[in-house]
Enzyme design. Structure first.
Site, mmCIF file in Angstrom:
data_model
loop_
_atom_site.group_PDB
_atom_site.id
_atom_site.type_symbol
_atom_site.label_atom_id
_atom_site.label_comp_id
_atom_site.label_asym_id
_atom_site.label_seq_id
_atom_site.Cartn_x
_atom_site.Cartn_y
_atom_site.Cartn_z
ATOM 1 C CG ASN A 13 -3.481 -4.698 -4.037
ATOM 2 O OD1 ASN A 13 -2.852 -5.255 -3.204
ATOM 3 N ND2 ASN A 13 -3.637 -3.248 -4.334
ATOM 4 C CE LYS A 15 -6.514 -2.141 -2.064
ATOM 5 N NZ LYS A 15 -7.547 -0.974 -2.089
ATOM 6 C CG HIS A 104 -2.515 0.687 -5.341
ATOM 7 N ND1 HIS A 104 -2.932 1.496 -4.358
ATOM 8 C CD2 HIS A 104 -3.134 -0.182 -5.601
ATOM 9 C CE1 HIS A 104 -4.276 1.159 -4.294
ATOM 10 N NE2 HIS A 104 -4.568 0.226 -5.096
ATOM 11 C CD GLU A 106 -4.771 1.408 -1.083
ATOM 12 O OE1 GLU A 106 -4.086 0.644 -1.006
ATOM 13 O OE2 GLU A 106 -6.148 1.346 -1.200
ATOM 14 C CD GLU A 176 -6.523 0.159 -8.552
ATOM 15 O OE1 GLU A 176 -7.166 -0.911 -8.398
ATOM 16 O OE2 GLU A 176 -5.802 0.272 -7.724
ATOM 17 N N GLY A 182 -12.239 1.186 -2.564
ATOM 18 C CA GLY A 182 -12.529 0.880 -1.297
ATOM 19 C C GLY A 182 -14.048 1.889 -0.877
ATOM 20 C CB SER A 220 -15.949 -0.474 -6.057
ATOM 21 O OG SER A 220 -15.204 0.453 -4.560
HETATM 22 P P1 13P Z 1 -11.242 -2.170 -4.067
HETATM 23 O O1 13P Z 1 -11.627 -3.249 -4.930
HETATM 24 O O2 13P Z 1 -11.509 -2.626 -2.524
HETATM 25 O O3 13P Z 1 -12.040 -0.827 -4.343
HETATM 26 O O4 13P Z 1 -9.752 -1.743 -4.200
HETATM 27 C C1 13P Z 1 -9.280 -1.638 -5.480
HETATM 28 C C2 13P Z 1 -7.927 -1.313 -5.555
HETATM 29 O O5 13P Z 1 -7.323 -0.317 -4.840
HETATM 30 C C3 13P Z 1 -7.057 -2.653 -5.964
HETATM 31 O O6 13P Z 1 -5.893 -2.326 -6.168
#
Ligand code: 13P
Length: 261
Positions: A13, A15, A104, A106, A176, A182, A220
């Site tokens: 992803n 982002k 997601h 976010e 997740e 992150g 992560s």
């Molecule tokens: P990270 O791997 O940067 O923690 O992000 C995970 C994520 O949100 C993937 O959709």
């Protein structure tokens, strides 16, 4: 190799990244990494989810490789019409995009995608024939209060009413935990496995397809922890953020799942 018949999925992803010049380099490097014979579409499915303006270009550049192009989101509005700024499931499908992330954290947290909105997005995506990578996960506060399982299972139940029996094969779950995204903090393989087993159990109560649905872990994921995560029986792949912006790291994660599963 485990006894599971599920082919693992490893999805990057991206982002709201990267700039175009870096994307060109990343795609070039990805194509080079994934042309190695160690991974095939039979041992691991792979996808990358670029920003929406880059979807078609990335798809074009990845044609002929084993890497699928995934949309990061879809409109809650179906079809075509006067909806400025939106991209519907039909438009994605019309452009040859077959996979989409929905729900997601976010989107849920920053862009106020409520359970209702997420449900509509899943419904539209499935109606347009897309495969949905449905994201679930609890916040740190919810985990500390001991509500993690309840929150995640509720998110699964949220879509149960709108996924028709034959459409479950078009669903991939991505667990997740929000506190692991992150942050560099990964859920321990034991904690992740425990949650994945609960999700599998929940899915199996909803649909006969339950045991065949891939459940990915995200938060992560890096080459350093991918092997341990891949060794967990109910972790069928990874949704990778930061580490997917480096082709070699992403490749190593895919390799861990391809070899271990
Ligand atoms: P990270 O791997 O940067 O923690 O992000 C995970 C994520 O949100 C993937 O959709």
């Amino acid at each position: 190799m485990s006894g599971s018949t599920i082919i693992p999925w490893v999805v990057g992803n991206w982002k709201m990244n990267p700039l175009q010049a870096n994307a060109e380099q990343l795609i070039h490097d990805l194509k080079q990494c994934f042309s190695q014979v160690e991974i095939s579409a039979q041992s691991c499915h792979v996808g990358v989810a670029p920003v929406s303006i880059a979807l078609l270009n990335v798809q074009d550049q990845l044609r002929g490789s084993m890497i699928n192009t995934v949309a990061q989101d879809v409109s809650r509005i179906a079809g075509l019409g006067a909806y400025t700024g939106e991209v519907s499931a039909e438009l994605l499908s019309d452009s040859g995009i077959q996979f989409v992330l929905v729900g997601h954290s976010e989107r849920r947290e920053i862009f106020s995608d409520t359970a209702e909105v997420v449900k509509e997005k899943v419904k539209n995506a499935l109606s347009a024939g897309l495969t949905v990578i449905y994201c679930v996960g609890e916040s740190l506060e919810q985990r500390e209060k001991g509500h993690a399982e309840q929150v995640v299972l509720q998110q699964i139940c949220d879509i149960a009413a709108i996924v028709q029996a034959e459409k479950w094969q078009k669903i991939i779950i991505a667990y997740e935990p929000i506190w692991a995204i992150g942050t560099g903090k990964t859920a321990s393989p034991e904690d992740a496995q425990t949650m994945h087993a609960k999700i599998r159990e929940g899915l199996s109560q909803i649909t006969a397809e339950g045991k065949n649905i891939a459940i990915l872990y995200g938060g992560s994921v890096k080459p350093e922890n991918a092997v341990e995560l891949a060794a967990c029986p109910d972790i069928d792949g990874a949704l990778v953020g930061g580490a997917s912006l480096n082709a070699e790291s992403f490749y190593q994660i895919a390799q861990a799942f391809a070899k271990t599963k």
